[in-house]
Enzyme design. Structure first.
Site, PDB file in Angstrom:
ATOM      1  N   PHE A 123       0.855  -1.192   0.000  1.00  0.00           N
ATOM      2  CA  PHE A 123       0.000   0.000   0.000  1.00  0.00           C
ATOM      3  C   PHE A 123       0.888   1.239   0.000  1.00  0.00           C
ATOM      4  O   PHE A 123       1.691   1.431   0.907  1.00  0.00           O
ATOM      5  CB  PHE A 123      -0.937   0.042   1.212  1.00  0.00           C
ATOM      6  CG  PHE A 123      -1.854   1.227   1.171  1.00  0.00           C
ATOM      7  CD1 PHE A 123      -3.020   1.205   0.419  1.00  0.00           C
ATOM      8  CD2 PHE A 123      -1.537   2.402   1.844  1.00  0.00           C
ATOM      9  CE1 PHE A 123      -3.855   2.316   0.343  1.00  0.00           C
ATOM     10  CE2 PHE A 123      -2.361   3.521   1.769  1.00  0.00           C
ATOM     11  CZ  PHE A 123      -3.529   3.474   1.023  1.00  0.00           C
ATOM     12  N   ASP A 210       9.480   2.573   1.594  1.00  0.00           N
ATOM     13  CA  ASP A 210       8.353   3.337   2.123  1.00  0.00           C
ATOM     14  C   ASP A 210       8.251   3.063   3.623  1.00  0.00           C
ATOM     15  O   ASP A 210       7.789   2.004   4.042  1.00  0.00           O
ATOM     16  CB  ASP A 210       7.081   2.899   1.382  1.00  0.00           C
ATOM     17  CG  ASP A 210       5.823   3.592   1.880  1.00  0.00           C
ATOM     18  OD1 ASP A 210       5.869   4.213   2.957  1.00  0.00           O
ATOM     19  OD2 ASP A 210       4.789   3.483   1.191  1.00  0.00           O
ATOM     20  N   LYS A 239       3.048  10.167   8.350  1.00  0.00           N
ATOM     21  CA  LYS A 239       2.364   9.708   9.563  1.00  0.00           C
ATOM     22  C   LYS A 239       2.974  10.222  10.879  1.00  0.00           C
ATOM     23  O   LYS A 239       2.740  11.349  11.262  1.00  0.00           O
ATOM     24  CB  LYS A 239       2.271   8.184   9.548  1.00  0.00           C
ATOM     25  CG  LYS A 239       1.224   7.669   8.539  1.00  0.00           C
ATOM     26  CD  LYS A 239       0.876   6.236   8.827  1.00  0.00           C
ATOM     27  CE  LYS A 239      -0.101   5.625   7.820  1.00  0.00           C
ATOM     28  NZ  LYS A 239      -1.498   5.855   8.138  1.00  0.00           N
TER      29      LYS A 239
HETATM   30  C1  LIG Z   1       3.106   2.456   3.900  1.00  0.00           C
HETATM   31  C2  LIG Z   1       2.199   3.575   3.533  1.00  0.00           C
HETATM   32  N1  LIG Z   1       2.519   4.363   2.507  1.00  0.00           N
HETATM   33  C3  LIG Z   1       1.746   5.405   2.146  1.00  0.00           C
HETATM   34  C4  LIG Z   1       0.568   5.669   2.806  1.00  0.00           C
HETATM   35  C5  LIG Z   1      -0.274   6.815   2.362  1.00  0.00           C
HETATM   36  O1  LIG Z   1      -0.179   7.859   3.275  1.00  0.00           O
HETATM   37  P1  LIG Z   1      -1.246   9.036   3.270  1.00  0.00           P
HETATM   38  O2  LIG Z   1      -2.543   8.437   3.704  1.00  0.00           O
HETATM   39  O3  LIG Z   1      -0.696  10.029   4.235  1.00  0.00           O
HETATM   40  O4  LIG Z   1      -1.318   9.553   1.888  1.00  0.00           O
HETATM   41  C6  LIG Z   1       0.188   4.865   3.885  1.00  0.00           C
HETATM   42  C7  LIG Z   1      -1.072   5.131   4.589  1.00  0.00           C
HETATM   43  O5  LIG Z   1      -1.617   4.290   5.241  1.00  0.00           O
HETATM   44  C8  LIG Z   1       1.024   3.792   4.257  1.00  0.00           C
HETATM   45  O6  LIG Z   1       0.706   2.990   5.268  1.00  0.00           O
END
Ligand SMILES: Cc1ncc(COP(=O)(O)O)c(C=O)c1O
Length: 386
Positions: A123, A210, A239
């Site tokens: 994700f 990520d 986050k």
């Molecule tokens: C690993 C990861 N990358 C990217 C995102 C996307 O972040 P945002 O919701 O701040 O766009 C999330 C959100 O849950 C995530 O867990």
């Protein structure tokens, strides 16, 4: 718009790892705003610092320097061993920047149609490019055509990665979460991380990790990949970095730090004085209060307590994760646990249909972890008997 299937609950205030709704009902926060509220709620050092910042300047624009952006960037490069930072506002925005970096890295080498290796169950966000990189058909459905240029492989399988990229001169990067969050708390093995690092070096690919969800101390190290002793070339963050104030960052090492030149990328809100202060103060307080050690210690305690309490239950398929990023996989879809836990005074989430996810604030104590277990285990046991 009708974008969220919300519970019929509205939060009014929080204190530490407790939250109260508008009717005065109290909850123990096992969710941390989905791995965001690093310092819990109403932290006595963070709140006055943010109030001070709001009274000085909230936003100024990227036409000018923001002194705390330099402080925060320096801190992030020290903690990661990387060299340069781009600031934005969310996780998907950090990942978009990473994808653009990878494509330009390719173009700069004469690769016209660069391809990026991504993973099953990943994700990365909900913009068109990041949902295309995401490995979940439910998130992609209805938004086709997807962005091209992704090669998808299974987790922890070096042979599959080699086979999928064999003889392909257009590959420019490998992109994954050290521990998949939304995909169901699925960790990459340390030996696999080392092998992929070596492969990226051999092939001159960017290793892009990520750490939006698993980073910022959640696993007991600043960044989860540090458990494997490796360094990425590009690391998106968001986050927990601002403890609740929207913030994103892309931290880059020497291979990726100079790819963007003025005009290649930017964002109005990214790196604004309020968000930068939140980032600086969050890290300062985490260091002062030794929250990495706390995440490791309390996370291990919580995991052991859950394992003990749920041992031998055939409906519990796995308990996994590290530090304060834990998943309990059940043998059947368990979305109803969300409301039942809230009724019982516990906030958590369910991800990948069958995985109960705990990502509480990093200030959680062992006593509070025991409270989570005391509320959650009977709920799981009753649910599995149905
Ligand atoms: C690993 C990861 N990358 C990217 C995102 C996307 O972040 P945002 O919701 O701040 O766009 C999330 C959100 O849950 C995530 O867990």
């Amino acid at each position: 718009m009708n974008t969220y299937a919300r519970l019929p609950i509205a939060m009014e205030r929080g204190q530490g790892v407790r939250v109260w709704d508008v009717n005065g009902k109290r909850y123990l926060d096992g969710l941390g705003g989905i791995a965001v509220n690093t310092l819990g709620h109403n932290h006595p050092k963070l709140v006055p610092a943010l109030q001070d910042q709001i009274g000085k300047i909230i936003h100024s624009s990227n036409y000018y320097h923001v002194p705390n952006a330099e402080v925060l960037a320096k801190k992030l490069t020290e903690l990661s061993g990387l060299t340069n930072v781009f600031f934005c506002c969310t996780g998907l925005e950090a990942n978009e920047a990473a994808l653009k970096l990878a494509r330009k890295f390719g173009h700069d080498k004469g690769i016209e149609k660069p391809q990026i290796v991504v993973y099953e169950k990943a994700f990365h966000g909900r913009s068109i490019a990041t949902l295309s990189a995401t490995g979940n058909p439910k998130i992609q459905k209805g938004f086709e055509p997807l962005v091209e240029g992704f090669i998808r492989v299974p987790l922890n399988d070096l042979e599959a990665l080699k086979k999928a990229t064999e003889g392909n001169p257009n590959v420019v990067a490998v992109f994954f979460e050290t521990i998949q969050g939304e995909g169901g708390i699925n960790p990459m093995r340390a030996d696999y991380l080392k092998q992929v690092r070596a492969l990226c070096d051999e092939k001159d690919w960017l290793l892009m990790i990520d750490e939006v969800q698993c980073g910022m101390g959640r696993t007991g190290k600043w960044f989860a990949h540090q458990w494997a002793g490796i360094k990425p070339d590009v690391m998106p963050l968001a986050k927990g970095l601002g403890s609740g104030v929207p913030i994103g960052a892309v931290v880059a090492g020497p291979k990726a730090a100079n790819i963007f030149q003025p005009g290649n990328h930017g964002t109005t809100f990214g790196g604004n004085p309020l968000a930068m202060r939140a980032g600086v103060e969050t890290i300062r307080i985490m260091e002062e209060e030794k929250l990495l050690d706390n995440a490791a210690k309390v996370g291990a305690h919580l995991k052991a307590a859950l394992e003990k309490a749920l041992a031998g239950n055939p409906g519990v398929k796995d308990i996994r994760g590290q530090g304060l990023m834990l998943g309990i996989e059940l043998a059947k879809p368990c979305g109803v646990i969300l409301q039942r836990a809230a009724d019982a005074g516990l906030l958590l989430s369910v991800t990948a249909d069958t995985v109960i996810r705990l990502v509480p604030p990093l200030i959680l104590s062992e006593h509070e972890a025991d409270e989570i277990v005391a509320i959650l285990v009977p709920l799981i046991e009753a649910f599995l008997k149905e």
